[in-house]
Design an enzyme around this catalytic site. Structure first.
Site, PDB file in Angstrom:
ATOM      1  N   ALA A 135       0.828  -1.201   0.000  1.00 34.93           N
ATOM      2  CA  ALA A 135       0.000   0.000   0.000  1.00 34.93           C
ATOM      3  C   ALA A 135       0.863   1.251   0.000  1.00 34.93           C
ATOM      4  O   ALA A 135       1.944   1.275   0.593  1.00 34.93           O
ATOM      5  CB  ALA A 135      -0.909   0.010   1.226  1.00 34.93           C
ATOM      6  N   GLY A 189      -0.036  -5.118   1.607  1.00 38.32           N
ATOM      7  CA  GLY A 189      -1.412  -5.267   1.145  1.00 38.32           C
ATOM      8  C   GLY A 189      -1.521  -6.050  -0.138  1.00 38.32           C
ATOM      9  O   GLY A 189      -2.507  -6.757  -0.365  1.00 38.32           O
ATOM     10  N   GLU A 207      -1.544  -9.593   0.849  1.00 36.17           N
ATOM     11  CA  GLU A 207      -2.826  -9.938   1.460  1.00 36.17           C
ATOM     12  C   GLU A 207      -3.901 -10.185   0.398  1.00 36.17           C
ATOM     13  O   GLU A 207      -4.730 -11.093   0.540  1.00 36.17           O
ATOM     14  CB  GLU A 207      -3.249  -8.835   2.422  1.00 36.17           C
ATOM     15  CG  GLU A 207      -2.382  -8.796   3.676  1.00 36.17           C
ATOM     16  CD  GLU A 207      -2.615  -7.567   4.532  1.00 36.17           C
ATOM     17  OE1 GLU A 207      -2.847  -7.728   5.740  1.00 36.17           O
ATOM     18  OE2 GLU A 207      -2.544  -6.437   3.988  1.00 36.17           O
ATOM     19  N   GLU A 226       5.098  -4.917   7.359  1.00 38.51           N
ATOM     20  CA  GLU A 226       4.447  -3.855   8.132  1.00 38.51           C
ATOM     21  C   GLU A 226       5.104  -3.585   9.480  1.00 38.51           C
ATOM     22  O   GLU A 226       5.141  -2.442   9.953  1.00 38.51           O
ATOM     23  CB  GLU A 226       2.957  -4.189   8.338  1.00 38.51           C
ATOM     24  CG  GLU A 226       2.098  -4.076   7.101  1.00 38.51           C
ATOM     25  CD  GLU A 226       2.055  -5.346   6.270  1.00 38.51           C
ATOM     26  OE1 GLU A 226       1.216  -5.435   5.357  1.00 38.51           O
ATOM     27  OE2 GLU A 226       2.867  -6.265   6.537  1.00 38.51           O
TER      28      GLU A 226
END
Length: 260
Positions: A68, A111, A114, A134
Site C-alpha cells: 500500500a 497489502g 494480502e 508492516e
C-alpha cells in the site's frame, strides 16, 4: 490517443474469464485508494455477472504489488481506519463468489500479498517475492495478513512473516505451500489464463457453490462447515446443470452446462 485518461487498473472479460490487472508500474503497482476501489468494483461486477466463471488478478509480469502507498495510512485515527473505504475494499475482494487466480510476479508485499493470498489459487513467477513488512513501520498486516499465511502455510510461517517482516522467494513460498505453482519468468499470466479456461468450462453453479462451501470454513466450526457443504450439495442436485452433468457422463458425451 491524446487526452486519453490512464486507469490504474484494467478489466477485461473474455470467454467467461475476467482479468483484473493493476497498472501502476512507476510505483511497482502500489495500492492506493483508486486501485483498491477499481479492484473491488470489478470483483463486485464479477459477482453480479452469471457469465463470469473465473477471475484472474495480476499486476503483469513485472510486479504484482509492492504494498500500500504509505500515505494511505497517514492521518488515520483508530476509528477512521476501521470504517475506511480502503480497508473495506479488502473485504469486498475477499467476498468474490467466483474462483480467483492470482498471477504473481516480482514484488508481492504488504497489502498486495494480502490480496494475493485471499485468492483461491496463487501462481507465482520464479521472480516473485512475498512478504509482510508492516512491522518495520510499527504496524501490523491489517487486511488479512495475520491470518491468511496461517491458512496456507501454517503458524510458523505466519509468525516469521509478521514478526520479522522478512520476505520469501517463490520457491520457498511453494515449499511452505504459500503458493500453488511456480512457473518461469514471464509465464505467470499465461499459466493463470490456462487454468482459468479450465475453470470456465465447468458448471457455473457448481463453481460458485464449491467456492462458497470452501470459504464457509473461514467463519464456522468444522461441523457447521460440513453441514453447510451438505446443504449446498443438496441444492445443486436440484439444478439443471447437475442433471445435465450426470446425464452426459452416463451417455459418454461432453456436458452442456447452462448455469441453471
Amino acid at each position: 490517443m491524446p487526452g486519453q485518461q490512464h486507469t490504474p487498473v484494467s478489466v477485461q472479460t473474455d470467454a467467461g474469464v475476467m482479468t483484473i490487472t493493476i497498472q501502476r508500474p512507476e510505483a511497482r503497482n502500489a495500492l492506493n485508494a483508486e486501485v483498491l476501489t477499481h479492484i473491488a468494483d470489478a470483483v463486485d461486477a464479477a459477482n453480479a455477472d452469471a457469465t463470469v466463471r473465473a477471475v484472474i488478478l495480476t499486476g503483469g509480469e513485472d510486479n504484482f504489488s509492492a504494498g500500500a502507498d504509505i500515505d494511505m495510512l497517514s492521518g488515520h485515527t483508530a476509528a477512521s481506519y476501521v470504517v475506511s473505504e480502503n480497508r473495506h475494499a479488502f473485504d469486498r475482494i475477499r467476498a468474490a463468489r467466483v474462483p480467483v487466480i492470482a498471477a504473481v510476479a516480482g514484488y508481492c508485499l504488504g497489502g498486495g500479498c494480502e490480496i494475493a493470498l485471499a485468492c483461491d489459487v496463487v501462481i507465482a513467477s520464479d521472480t516473485a517475492v512475498f512478504g509482510q513488512p508492516e512491522i518495520r513501520l510499527g504496524i501490523i498486516p491489517g487486511a488479512g495478513g495475520t491470518q491468511l499465511w496461517t491458512d496456507r502455510a501454517g503458524p510458523g510461517a505466519q509468525a516469521m512473516a509478521a514478526l520479522t517482516g522478512a520476505p520469501v522467494d517463490a520457491y520457498t513460498a511453494r515449499r511452505i505451500k504459500l503458493v500453488d505453482r511456480v512457473v518461469p519468468s514471464g509465464c505467470a499470466v499465461s499459466a493463470a489464463q490456462s487454468l482459468a479456461a479450465q475453470l470456465a468450462a465447468q458448471a457455473p453453479l457448481a463453481l460458485r457453490a464449491t467456492k462458497a462451501a470452501m470459504r464457509a470454513r473461514w467463519g464456522m466450526t468444522l461441523d457447521a462447515a460440513l453441514g453447510h457443504e451438505v446443504a449446498v450439495m443438496a441444492n445443486l442436485l436440484a439444478s439443471g446443470d447437475a442433471n445435465e452433468g450426470i446425464t452426459a457422463f452416463l451417455e459418454k458425451r461432453a456436458p452442456e452446462f447452462r448455469g441453471a
